[in-house]
Write a protein that holds these residues in place. Structure first.
Motif, PDB file in Angstrom:
ATOM      1  N   ASN A  31       0.808  -1.215   0.000  1.00 12.07           N
ATOM      2  CA  ASN A  31       0.000   0.000   0.000  1.00 12.07           C
ATOM      3  C   ASN A  31       0.847   1.275   0.000  1.00 12.07           C
ATOM      4  O   ASN A  31       0.301   2.377   0.078  1.00 12.07           O
ATOM      5  CB  ASN A  31      -0.930   0.008   1.226  1.00 12.07           C
ATOM      6  N   THR A  32       2.156   1.128  -0.059  1.00 11.64           N
ATOM      7  CA  THR A  32       3.056   2.284   0.039  1.00 11.64           C
ATOM      8  C   THR A  32       3.702   2.601  -1.311  1.00 11.64           C
ATOM      9  O   THR A  32       4.169   1.703  -2.019  1.00 11.64           O
ATOM     10  CB  THR A  32       4.172   2.023   1.079  1.00 11.64           C
ATOM     11  N   PHE A  33       3.702   3.881  -1.647  1.00 14.16           N
ATOM     12  CA  PHE A  33       4.347   4.326  -2.882  1.00 14.16           C
ATOM     13  C   PHE A  33       5.840   4.579  -2.636  1.00 14.16           C
ATOM     14  O   PHE A  33       6.229   5.149  -1.606  1.00 14.16           O
ATOM     15  CB  PHE A  33       3.694   5.612  -3.399  1.00 14.16           C
ATOM     16  N   TRP A  34       6.657   4.143  -3.596  1.00 10.67           N
ATOM     17  CA  TRP A  34       8.102   4.360  -3.550  1.00 10.67           C
ATOM     18  C   TRP A  34       8.502   5.204  -4.759  1.00 10.67           C
ATOM     19  O   TRP A  34       7.775   5.273  -5.764  1.00 10.67           O
ATOM     20  CB  TRP A  34       8.844   3.018  -3.615  1.00 10.67           C
ATOM     21  N   ILE A  35       9.689   5.826  -4.648  1.00 10.91           N
ATOM     22  CA  ILE A  35      10.206   6.595  -5.769  1.00 10.91           C
ATOM     23  C   ILE A  35      11.599   6.087  -6.134  1.00 10.91           C
ATOM     24  O   ILE A  35      12.314   5.526  -5.286  1.00 10.91           O
ATOM     25  CB  ILE A  35      10.270   8.111  -5.462  1.00 10.91           C
ATOM     26  N   SER A  56       0.180  11.244  -4.691  1.00 13.24           N
ATOM     27  CA  SER A  56       0.543  12.674  -4.726  1.00 13.24           C
ATOM     28  C   SER A  56       1.731  12.959  -3.805  1.00 13.24           C
ATOM     29  O   SER A  56       2.599  13.782  -4.123  1.00 13.24           O
ATOM     30  CB  SER A  56      -0.655  13.535  -4.319  1.00 13.24           C
ATOM     31  N   ASP A  57       1.778  12.269  -2.645  1.00  9.55           N
ATOM     32  CA  ASP A  57       2.906  12.458  -1.728  1.00  9.55           C
ATOM     33  C   ASP A  57       4.195  11.947  -2.357  1.00  9.55           C
ATOM     34  O   ASP A  57       5.272  12.552  -2.200  1.00  9.55           O
ATOM     35  CB  ASP A  57       2.645  11.717  -0.411  1.00  9.55           C
ATOM     36  N   SER A  81      11.256   5.201   0.091  1.00  9.85           N
ATOM     37  CA  SER A  81       9.829   5.092   0.395  1.00  9.85           C
ATOM     38  C   SER A  81       9.263   6.468   0.687  1.00  9.85           C
ATOM     39  O   SER A  81       9.886   7.299   1.364  1.00  9.85           O
ATOM     40  CB  SER A  81       9.611   4.197   1.607  1.00  9.85           C
ATOM     41  N   SER A  82       8.071   6.728   0.167  1.00  7.29           N
ATOM     42  CA  SER A  82       7.386   7.992   0.469  1.00  7.29           C
ATOM     43  C   SER A  82       6.680   7.914   1.819  1.00  7.29           C
ATOM     44  O   SER A  82       6.194   8.927   2.321  1.00  7.29           O
ATOM     45  CB  SER A  82       6.368   8.313  -0.623  1.00  7.29           C
ATOM     46  N   LYS A  83       6.624   6.674   2.372  1.00 10.43           N
ATOM     47  CA  LYS A  83       5.946   6.427   3.645  1.00 10.43           C
ATOM     48  C   LYS A  83       4.486   6.886   3.597  1.00 10.43           C
ATOM     49  O   LYS A  83       3.926   7.328   4.601  1.00 10.43           O
ATOM     50  CB  LYS A  83       6.682   7.111   4.792  1.00 10.43           C
ATOM     51  N   SER A  84       3.904   6.770   2.394  1.00  8.20           N
ATOM     52  CA  SER A  84       2.518   7.220   2.218  1.00  8.20           C
ATOM     53  C   SER A  84       1.825   6.322   1.190  1.00  8.20           C
ATOM     54  O   SER A  84       2.447   5.791   0.275  1.00  8.20           O
ATOM     55  CB  SER A  84       2.482   8.672   1.742  1.00  8.20           C
TER      56      SER A  84
END
Length: 377
Positions: free
Chosen positions: A9-13, A32-33, A25-28
């Motif tokens: 469920n977490t978005f990474w960049i 958008s985060d 990790s965006s930890k979100s």
């Protein structure tokens, strides 16, 4: 170009710097985060402000520990003071990432300390410790700090300007306990620092040549120096030697208490004596200013005076060279005497030019006044 992807469920960049890939990790769970974080990272890379994620994880506490270690490795005598500054800084910055310590955060710390009515000089010492921490971080390999924040300093207006006239020194000495009298005599005539006096040992004193040799280990700037003794000071040290030989022959210290032990703190005795002598509020350090001032007034060359006092820079030395009203009066008298001599010299030249005899001082003055009167009118 970077990209965004999802793990659970977490978005990474993912982004690149100098061809090296970085994943974070965006930890979100919000895309958008992740986009905001990716944009931030790419911007930092373009501006040259990104040097890896490890730097961003460095906390204030790690830099603080590095500072104290540096002080200890270099044998700095101010390690205790540095530790006190660190302890005060920790109340505000502990647990904070170094990249988050900006100039605004530093200003926030200043406001925090001023609420406690802390003097500007104390806050500045703490800010200097903070600045030193960041500078050490930039010198580390690999660096722990990339861009240190600008750290402002406060204007100091609480500098001391006290000193003792000879009559004040004598008045204070009478009110002091016997074991403290030789201490203040030494301070008055030499301008030595309190710690230099209290740690002075007999192996550093040569009564035949009348000199004191201060060891580098006992001086603030780690430089040995020699101080010669005369008159009242020499008599005082000789008396101390006689007293020590008769009562405490094993005591290595020149100044000792009633038990024959090294003299330590004497704040209460000092405060009481100053109050009785009408000198309330005076500091022992005022004797250091007095020593420098007296050497200058006595005509001791500045360079020699600095060697005796142990000052390395002229700017600090000048802070101790205090001018009072009596100095200003003396300067005025000297200027008046100089002008009077110039006047007499001009009169003599006029008398010679006009073929007159030199005559008396009164005749010279009368002649000069006659000559300048038409100009004045």
């Amino acid at each position: 170009m970077g990209g965004i992807y999802k793990r659970g469920n977490t978005f990474w960049i993912k982004y690149y710097r100098a061809g090296k890939p970085y994943r974070e990790s965006s930890k979100s769970s919000k895309e958008s985060d992740a986009k905001k974080l990716l944009k931030l990272r790419e911007g930092n890379i373009v501006e040259g402000r990104f040097h890896g994620l490890k730097v961003e994880k460095i906390l204030f506490d790690e830099l603080a520990e590095d500072l104290i270690t540096d002080y200890k490795i270099n044998g700095m005598k101010s390690t205790g003071r540095a530790q006190q500054s660190i302890d005060n800084l920790k109340h505000y910055f502990s647990g904070m990432r170094t990249i988050d310590i900006t100039t605004d955060k530093v200003k926030g710390y200043i406001a925090f300390r001023k609420k406690g009515e802390i003097k500007n000089a104390t806050i500045n010492r703490e800010l200097s410790a903070l600045k030193r921490m960041f500078n050490l971080g930039t010198q580390n390999t690999p660096p722990k700090v990339i861009t240190p924040p600008r750290i402002p300093h406060l204007k100091e207006n609480n500098s001391r300007t006290g000193f003792f006239e000879y009559t004040e020194y004598k008045a204070l000495k009478v009110k002091l306990p016997d074991q403290l009298k030789p201490v203040v005599t030494t301070a008055f005539f030499t301008g030595m620092r309190k710690e230099e006096i209290l740690t002075l040992e007999w192996i550093q004193v040569d009564l035949i040549e009348g000199k004191i040799t201060l060891k580098a280990a006992n001086t603030k700037n780690n430089e040995a120096r020699i101080i010669f003794m005369e008159s009242e000071l020499l008599e005082t040290i000789r008396f101390q030697k006689t007293l020590r030989d008769s009562k405490f022959p094993l005591c290595p210290y020149v100044f000792f208490n009633e038990k024959g032990e090294r003299m330590m703190r004497f704040d209460r005795s000092w405060t009481t004596a100053c109050k009785k002598a009408g000198l309330e509020g005076r500091l022992f350090h005022d004797f250091r200013r007095t020593g420098v001032r007296n050497m200058v007034r006595a005509g001791v060359p500045e360079r020699v005076a600095m060697m005796i006092s142990g000052h390395k820079t002229r700017s600090i030395f000048e802070r101790y060279n205090i001018v009072n009203e009596e100095d200003l009066k003396k300067a005025s008298r000297q200027v008046a005497e100089y002008n009077e001599k110039q006047k007499e010299s001009a009169l003599s030249q006029e008398a010679i030019k006009n073929g007159h005899n030199m005559g008396t001082i009164e005749e010279k003055r009368s002649l000069l006044e006659q000559r300048v009167e038409p100009v004045i009118n």
